[in-house]
Motif scaffolding. Sequence first.
Motif, PDB file in Angstrom:
ATOM      1  N   ASP A 133      80.614  25.495  16.768  1.00  0.00           N
ATOM      2  CA  ASP A 133      80.575  24.113  17.797  1.00  0.00           C
ATOM      3  C   ASP A 133      81.244  25.561  19.564  1.00  0.00           C
ATOM      4  N   VAL A 134      80.217  24.391  20.295  1.00  0.00           N
ATOM      5  CA  VAL A 134      80.212  24.779  21.476  1.00  0.00           C
ATOM      6  C   VAL A 134      80.455  24.133  22.767  1.00  0.00           C
ATOM      7  N   PRO A 135      81.369  23.912  23.524  1.00  0.00           N
ATOM      8  CA  PRO A 135      81.722  22.472  24.525  1.00  0.00           C
ATOM      9  C   PRO A 135      80.219  22.756  25.806  1.00  0.00           C
ATOM     10  N   ALA A 136      80.610  21.306  26.204  1.00  0.00           N
ATOM     11  CA  ALA A 136      79.094  20.966  26.785  1.00  0.00           C
ATOM     12  C   ALA A 136      77.690  21.866  27.037  1.00  0.00           C
ATOM     13  N   LEU A 137      77.873  21.405  25.168  1.00  0.00           N
ATOM     14  CA  LEU A 137      76.869  21.449  24.643  1.00  0.00           C
ATOM     15  C   LEU A 137      75.802  20.546  25.288  1.00  0.00           C
ATOM     16  N   ALA A 138      75.776  19.516  25.049  1.00  0.00           N
ATOM     17  CA  ALA A 138      75.380  18.512  25.871  1.00  0.00           C
ATOM     18  C   ALA A 138      74.066  18.499  26.922  1.00  0.00           C
ATOM     19  N   LEU A 139      75.354  19.110  28.311  1.00  0.00           N
ATOM     20  CA  LEU A 139      74.846  20.353  29.057  1.00  0.00           C
ATOM     21  C   LEU A 139      74.000  20.780  29.294  1.00  0.00           C
ATOM     22  N   MET A 140      74.205  22.050  28.749  1.00  0.00           N
ATOM     23  CA  MET A 140      73.376  23.165  27.972  1.00  0.00           C
ATOM     24  C   MET A 140      71.761  23.067  28.347  1.00  0.00           C
ATOM     25  N   ARG A 141      71.575  21.749  27.098  1.00  0.00           N
ATOM     26  CA  ARG A 141      70.314  21.298  26.474  1.00  0.00           C
ATOM     27  C   ARG A 141      70.151  20.434  28.182  1.00  0.00           C
ATOM     28  N   ARG A 142      70.369  20.485  28.600  1.00  0.00           N
ATOM     29  CA  ARG A 142      70.360  19.721  29.486  1.00  0.00           C
ATOM     30  C   ARG A 142      69.296  20.383  30.999  1.00  0.00           C
ATOM     31  N   VAL A 143      70.250  21.433  30.826  1.00  0.00           N
ATOM     32  CA  VAL A 143      69.321  23.187  31.647  1.00  0.00           C
ATOM     33  C   VAL A 143      68.476  24.038  31.413  1.00  0.00           C
ATOM     34  N   LYS A 144      68.388  23.635  29.587  1.00  0.00           N
ATOM     35  CA  LYS A 144      67.538  24.287  29.171  1.00  0.00           C
ATOM     36  C   LYS A 144      66.239  23.734  28.918  1.00  0.00           C
ATOM     37  N   THR A 145      66.034  22.323  29.281  1.00  0.00           N
ATOM     38  CA  THR A 145      64.996  21.034  29.628  1.00  0.00           C
ATOM     39  C   THR A 145      64.498  21.648  30.752  1.00  0.00           C
ATOM     40  N   GLN A 146      65.624  21.698  32.357  1.00  0.00           N
ATOM     41  CA  GLN A 146      65.156  21.844  33.210  1.00  0.00           C
ATOM     42  C   GLN A 146      64.407  23.344  33.233  1.00  0.00           C
ATOM     43  N   PHE A 147      64.794  23.686  32.991  1.00  0.00           N
ATOM     44  CA  PHE A 147      64.034  25.323  32.745  1.00  0.00           C
ATOM     45  C   PHE A 147      62.807  25.514  32.050  1.00  0.00           C
ATOM     46  N   ASP A 148      62.735  25.170  30.740  1.00  0.00           N
ATOM     47  CA  ASP A 148      61.877  24.865  30.317  1.00  0.00           C
ATOM     48  C   ASP A 148      61.605  23.390  29.554  1.00  0.00           C
ATOM     49  N   PRO A 149      61.119  22.346  29.968  1.00  0.00           N
ATOM     50  CA  PRO A 149      60.742  21.318  29.336  1.00  0.00           C
ATOM     51  C   PRO A 149      60.195  21.402  27.929  1.00  0.00           C
ATOM     52  N   ALA A 150      58.857  21.719  27.923  1.00  0.00           N
ATOM     53  CA  ALA A 150      58.236  22.460  26.621  1.00  0.00           C
ATOM     54  C   ALA A 150      59.119  22.843  25.479  1.00  0.00           C
ATOM     55  N   HIS A 151      60.264  23.808  25.632  1.00  0.00           N
ATOM     56  CA  HIS A 151      61.269  24.825  24.828  1.00  0.00           C
ATOM     57  C   HIS A 151      60.249  25.007  24.468  1.00  0.00           C
ATOM     58  N   ARG A 152      59.405  26.089  25.090  1.00  0.00           N
ATOM     59  CA  ARG A 152      58.569  27.018  24.586  1.00  0.00           C
ATOM     60  C   ARG A 152      59.286  29.048  24.566  1.00  0.00           C
ATOM     61  N   LEU A 153      60.179  28.548  25.282  1.00  0.00           N
ATOM     62  CA  LEU A 153      61.004  30.150  25.077  1.00  0.00           C
ATOM     63  C   LEU A 153      62.320  30.262  24.434  1.00  0.00           C
ATOM     64  N   SER A 154      62.047  31.207  23.571  1.00  0.00           N
ATOM     65  CA  SER A 154      62.608  31.463  21.542  1.00  0.00           C
ATOM     66  C   SER A 154      63.686  29.898  21.412  1.00  0.00           C
ATOM     67  N   PRO A 155      62.356  29.186  20.803  1.00  0.00           N
ATOM     68  CA  PRO A 155      62.900  28.155  20.275  1.00  0.00           C
ATOM     69  C   PRO A 155      63.812  28.437  19.312  1.00  0.00           C
ATOM     70  N   GLY A 156      65.502  27.320  19.899  1.00  0.00           N
ATOM     71  CA  GLY A 156      66.370  27.206  18.105  1.00  0.00           C
ATOM     72  C   GLY A 156      67.191  28.538  18.084  1.00  0.00           C
ATOM     73  N   ARG A 157      66.662  29.377  19.149  1.00  0.00           N
ATOM     74  CA  ARG A 157      67.626  30.376  18.497  1.00  0.00           C
ATOM     75  C   ARG A 157      68.986  30.759  19.035  1.00  0.00           C
ATOM     76  N   PHE A 158      69.205  29.269  19.804  1.00  0.00           N
ATOM     77  CA  PHE A 158      70.492  29.626  20.654  1.00  0.00           C
ATOM     78  C   PHE A 158      71.570  28.828  19.713  1.00  0.00           C
ATOM     79  N   VAL A 159      72.290  28.782  20.558  1.00  0.00           N
ATOM     80  CA  VAL A 159      73.344  26.931  20.308  1.00  0.00           C
ATOM     81  C   VAL A 159      73.004  26.164  20.489  1.00  0.00           C
ATOM     82  N   GLY A 160      73.316  25.267  19.364  1.00  0.00           N
ATOM     83  CA  GLY A 160      73.077  23.472  18.718  1.00  0.00           C
ATOM     84  C   GLY A 160      71.819  23.532  18.647  1.00  0.00           C
ATOM     85  N   GLY A 161      70.928  24.598  18.394  1.00  0.00           N
ATOM     86  CA  GLY A 161      69.109  24.974  17.643  1.00  0.00           C
ATOM     87  C   GLY A 161      68.386  24.752  19.465  1.00  0.00           C
ATOM     88  N   ILE A 162      68.735  25.063  20.066  1.00  0.00           N
ATOM     89  CA  ILE A 162      68.370  25.512  21.607  1.00  0.00           C
ATOM     90  C   ILE A 162      67.915  26.606  21.926  1.00  0.00           C
TER      91      ILE A 162
END
Length: 408
Positions: A379-408
């Motif tokens: 479990d990682v706190p603030a996962l929803a916020l982290m997902r939004r940060v990821k989408t802001q920087f990398d909208p198409a999720h092409r950088l290291s997809p799935g490697r990070f917490v919550g499958g980001i």
Amino acid sequence: MAVLAGLAAICGAGNAREAGPHDAVAGVTPKYVAAPGCTEEVAAVLRLAADQALTVVPRGTGTKLAWGAPPRSVDLVLDTTRLARVVEHAAGDLVVVVEAGTRLDTLQETLAAHGQRLALDPPSGGTVGGTVAANAAGPLRLLYGTARDLLIGVTVVRADGVVARAGGKVVKNVAGYDLGKLFTGSYGTLGVITQAVFRLHPLPAARAYVTRTVADAAEASRLVQAVLRSQLVPAALELDLPRPGGPATLVVLLEGAPAGVPARAETLVALLGGDARAGEEAPPWWGRHPFGPDDITLKIAYPIADLEAVMTALAGAGGLEPTLRGSVGTGVLHAGLPGDADPAAVARLLGTLRQALRPWGSAILLQAPPAVAVDRWGDVPALALMRRVKTQFDPAHRLSPGRFVGGI
Ligand SMILES: Cc1cc2nc3c(=O)[nH]c(=O)nc-3n(C[C@H](O)[C@H](O)[C@H](O)COP(=O)(O)OP(=O)(O)OC[C@H]3O[C@@H](n4cnc5c(N)ncnc54)[C@H](O)[C@@H]3O)c2cc1C
């Protein structure tokens, strides 16, 4: 083929190739490897990747590329090892500007020639970019913190190929969100780090390692508290437990002026009692992980005062016998298990640990065979916020997809 030609046109013919099995990232084989030689070339490679909808994983020296979850997909490995220049060592300002593919040990040699160091000592062989991306640290974390604390500026290339700079060369930086901290520990999911600016410290003139054998978890916890509550300002406080239930070794590093270190070491020997003794050499295990490349590996973070509870949870590990080592002064332990350990037992151990560590601690499965089918990060706190940060920087999720917490 058009992709390869495009990469070769950007990086030079010898610096782009089709990938082979040894380029696999945690078991996932890419199609291409490109090694750009400067920030502008990294930007051009990422623009090409964006045009072609390629997924990209940055790679330094690849020492720990198998750690973290396997990527959902990787088309292109972006090799940073040609970005290997120390751009500027401003010795008078205690600041260094360095390219991300520079090996950390090479950087330290350059700095040591001027009596300075970057106070980061993760297990050797990695690059500056990999160290920042994984927020890797070693024993000195106790006194100096991690890359997150020492980084004062960063140059990154976003997934769309746009170059962004944050922070700078002054320790008191300009106002604004601290993007350097955001990229530290982002595991290559937000952008490719191409340059980092760090604050430096003078190399200590004297060192003493004070060593004490420890009988059990309760004694380890008591001694760690005694050292941390003293006025002795240790630079590092490490514990090594090669065999569960067997004796452990506690080692405290003191650094400073030749006039002060021996006296502090003497006080510490008296404080620790037992068989405590001072020496000038680090033990052979100092700053190394307690596992081999094929082992199952865990990283455990916990409130410092909970050391006894964590060691007890690991000791009752259902037939598993983890080796244990870590920075007990900062609440970070690494554990190793044989690669062929029973996957169900490993999953149970992780569950027990996570239960014992709630709500503040975490147990991460850094590396394991696919048969160990558990969430690597927990479990990682603030996962929803982290997902939004990821989408802001990398909208198409092409950088290291799935490697990070919550499958980001
Ligand atoms: C999940 C994970 C946790 C780790 N935890 C620790 C730890 O607690 N303590 C410790 O000492 N070491 C830790 N490491 C190891 C640490 O990453 C290595 O010591 C260091 O990264 C080695 O550098 P490298 O050049 O070999 O990086 P690599 O092994 O090549 O890459 C490491 C990670 O950084 C990314 N990366 C590499 N270069 C860049 C770049 N320029 N820009 C953006 N991303 C990049 C990679 O995609 C990968 O996710 C961890 C590694 C991972 C993956």
